[in-house]
Design a protein around this motif. Sequence first.
Motif, short mmCIF file in Angstrom:
data_model
loop_
_atom_site.label_atom_id
_atom_site.label_comp_id
_atom_site.label_asym_id
_atom_site.label_seq_id
_atom_site.Cartn_x
_atom_site.Cartn_y
_atom_site.Cartn_z
N ALA A 2 0.83 -1.20 0.00
CA ALA A 2 0.00 0.00 0.00
C ALA A 2 0.87 1.26 0.00
CB ALA A 2 -0.93 -0.01 1.21
N VAL A 3 1.97 1.24 0.76
CA VAL A 3 2.88 2.39 0.80
C VAL A 3 3.47 2.64 -0.58
CG1 VAL A 3 5.05 3.26 1.74
CG2 VAL A 3 3.42 2.13 3.25
N TYR A 4 3.87 1.58 -1.24
CA TYR A 4 4.46 1.72 -2.57
C TYR A 4 3.47 2.34 -3.55
CZ TYR A 4 8.80 -0.81 -1.66
OH TYR A 4 10.04 -1.18 -1.21
N TRP A 5 2.25 1.80 -3.57
CA TRP A 5 1.26 2.28 -4.52
C TRP A 5 0.85 3.72 -4.24
CZ3 TRP A 5 -0.04 0.76 -9.12
CH2 TRP A 5 0.13 -0.57 -9.49
N ILE A 6 0.59 4.05 -2.98
CA ILE A 6 0.17 5.41 -2.63
C ILE A 6 1.25 6.41 -2.98
CG2 ILE A 6 -0.38 6.94 -0.69
CD1 ILE A 6 -1.78 4.53 0.63
N ASP A 7 2.49 6.09 -2.64
CA ASP A 7 3.61 6.98 -2.93
C ASP A 7 3.75 7.19 -4.43
OD1 ASP A 7 6.01 8.42 -2.93
OD2 ASP A 7 6.93 7.18 -1.39
N LEU A 8 3.68 6.11 -5.20
CA LEU A 8 3.84 6.20 -6.65
C LEU A 8 2.72 7.03 -7.27
CD1 LEU A 8 5.22 5.42 -9.32
CD2 LEU A 8 3.79 3.34 -9.34
N VAL A 9 1.48 6.79 -6.86
CA VAL A 9 0.34 7.49 -7.45
C VAL A 9 0.41 8.99 -7.14
CG1 VAL A 9 -2.16 7.77 -7.34
CG2 VAL A 9 -1.18 5.48 -7.50
N ILE A 10 0.73 9.33 -5.89
CA ILE A 10 0.83 10.75 -5.52
C ILE A 10 1.97 11.42 -6.27
CG2 ILE A 10 1.37 12.34 -3.65
CD1 ILE A 10 -0.12 10.49 -1.76
N SER A 11 3.13 10.74 -6.34
CA SER A 11 4.28 11.30 -7.05
C SER A 11 3.97 11.51 -8.53
CB SER A 11 5.50 10.37 -6.90
OG SER A 11 5.88 10.26 -5.55
N THR A 12 3.28 10.54 -9.13
CA THR A 12 2.92 10.65 -10.55
C THR A 12 1.96 11.81 -10.78
OG1 THR A 12 3.23 8.25 -10.82
CG2 THR A 12 2.01 9.41 -12.54
N ALA A 13 0.97 11.94 -9.89
CA ALA A 13 0.00 13.03 -10.02
C ALA A 13 0.68 14.39 -9.90
CB ALA A 13 -1.09 12.88 -8.95
N LEU A 14 1.60 14.53 -8.94
CA LEU A 14 2.33 15.79 -8.78
C LEU A 14 3.23 16.06 -9.99
CD1 LEU A 14 3.34 15.59 -5.00
CD2 LEU A 14 1.68 17.17 -6.05
N MET A 15 3.83 15.00 -10.53
CA MET A 15 4.69 15.15 -11.69
C MET A 15 3.91 15.70 -12.88
SD MET A 15 6.73 12.18 -13.82
CE MET A 15 5.26 11.62 -14.70
N TRP A 16 2.81 15.05 -13.23
CA TRP A 16 2.03 15.49 -14.38
C TRP A 16 1.29 16.79 -14.10
CZ3 TRP A 16 3.47 13.74 -18.73
CH2 TRP A 16 3.90 12.42 -18.89
N GLY A 17 0.81 16.97 -12.87
CA GLY A 17 0.13 18.21 -12.53
C GLY A 17 1.06 19.41 -12.61
N GLY A 18 2.26 19.26 -12.02
CA GLY A 18 3.24 20.34 -12.09
C GLY A 18 3.65 20.63 -13.52
N PHE A 19 3.82 19.58 -14.30
CA PHE A 19 4.17 19.75 -15.72
C PHE A 19 3.09 20.52 -16.46
CE2 PHE A 19 3.06 17.90 -19.88
CZ PHE A 19 4.08 18.44 -20.65
N TRP A 20 1.84 20.16 -16.24
CA TRP A 20 0.73 20.81 -16.95
C TRP A 20 0.67 22.31 -16.63
CZ3 TRP A 20 -2.60 19.62 -20.73
CH2 TRP A 20 -3.70 20.45 -20.93
N ILE A 21 0.82 22.64 -15.35
CA ILE A 21 0.78 24.05 -14.95
C ILE A 21 1.97 24.80 -15.55
CG2 ILE A 21 0.94 25.64 -12.99
CD1 ILE A 21 -0.56 23.53 -11.32
N ALA A 22 3.16 24.21 -15.46
CA ALA A 22 4.36 24.86 -15.98
C ALA A 22 4.26 25.09 -17.48
CB ALA A 22 5.60 24.02 -15.66
N ALA A 23 3.58 24.18 -18.19
CA ALA A 23 3.50 24.26 -19.65
C ALA A 23 2.35 25.13 -20.13
CB ALA A 23 3.34 22.86 -20.24
N THR A 24 1.48 25.59 -19.23
CA THR A 24 0.31 26.35 -19.67
C THR A 24 0.20 27.74 -19.04
OG1 THR A 24 -1.05 25.29 -17.95
CG2 THR A 24 -1.04 24.27 -20.15
N THR A 25 0.79 27.94 -17.86
CA THR A 25 0.62 29.21 -17.17
C THR A 25 1.35 30.36 -17.87
OG1 THR A 25 0.82 30.35 -15.03
CG2 THR A 25 2.58 28.86 -15.64
N ALA A 26 0.79 31.55 -17.73
CA ALA A 26 1.44 32.74 -18.27
C ALA A 26 2.25 33.45 -17.19
CB ALA A 26 0.39 33.69 -18.84
N ASN A 27 2.15 32.96 -15.96
CA ASN A 27 2.85 33.57 -14.83
C ASN A 27 4.18 32.86 -14.62
OD1 ASN A 27 3.69 33.95 -11.95
ND2 ASN A 27 1.84 35.21 -11.89
N LEU A 28 5.29 33.59 -14.78
CA LEU A 28 6.62 32.98 -14.70
C LEU A 28 6.88 32.35 -13.33
CD1 LEU A 28 9.40 32.41 -15.90
CD2 LEU A 28 10.12 34.70 -15.15
N ALA A 29 6.53 33.06 -12.26
CA ALA A 29 6.79 32.55 -10.91
C ALA A 29 6.03 31.26 -10.66
CB ALA A 29 6.41 33.61 -9.87
#
Length: 352
Positions: free
Chosen positions: A28-55
């Motif tokens: 359970a620890v492995y799966w939860i950690d992987l899923v959260i890390s993957t979500a943050l990875m893709w979520g952060g990528f999406w925001i970085a690739a679409t936002t107009a705000n540099l910061a």
Amino acid sequence: MNKLASEGVSLTKQAYGLTEDLMTPNAAVYWIDLVISTALMWGGFWIAATTANLAIGLVAGLVSVLALYRALSFIHELTHLRADETPGFRLGWNALIGMPLMTPSLMYEGVHNIHHIKDRFGTALDPEYLPLSRFTPLKLAGFLFVALLAPLGVILRSAILIPLSFVVPSLRVYVRTKLSALMINPDFVREDLNRWRPEWVAQDVACWLWSWAVIAATVMGWLPVRFVLTGLAIFSVATFVNQARTLVAHHWDNDGSKMTLDEQFLDSVNVPPPNLASELWAPVGLRYHALHHLLPRLPYHNLGKAHARLAQALGADSHYHQASEKGLFEALADLFRRVAQKQPGAEKAAAR
């Protein structure tokens, strides 16, 4: 057996005796950690690739870098896990991380375990060891910064070399023996061609098709170029951080000769608490690298607890306490200092 080797065996037995109850992975620890890390990875990528705000883009990009690095680091755990301990985790990791990043688990399975073989560690047969402390400062810096090109390397492998290798047998052999291993020793050659698994072929094909799909979508204009460049930048920075972490994973002093268990442990490095930042640049248990070499089967989520037990139970004169560094920059400074001391003329300059 000499005293040093004897102490090494004793330390291993002591460590195992104190942590035997921590050897079972928690799926359970492995799966939860992987899923959260993957979500943050893709979520952060999406925001970085679409936002107009540099910061906001920079913060999101940093989150994506660290999450990508953490998620990718589970490839190390896969090499030490049995399939029945975390059902479906290998397939899930490859689908979520290995294939999209074109770094499938085959590139570590059958490779990393060699690094843990007693008679191969630190020798020319070790895929993950080089006498880095004997490099020149310039060559060491080159070793660090070449990691920025890793994304281009996996694209070349997946989009060009893999499909070509299926029609050119000699190239297929080369891809399998030299281009299918995450290694730092350029002379390492995979020896397990006769044990090449069907799932490894499937992983290669999946990376090939994924790379072509991304390239086609970009050429057709369906995938914005900003998305591609952002993804490459995030991946590149993550591999750079991992390379910096690699520089402090060992002391890299061995000249290629065989080492005792104790010498292997003392060549490895822990960066334990109170340094909390090490959880970011050495995630998934990598900050306890010396402890991992002592007990390779210990799951990452129990390494901190095991370290606390050992640090408390073992006396101040134990070799265990000699394997710790205070932090990343302290360990890097120590490595570059030792490199400088080994340069021609260093002794004469110091004597002046």
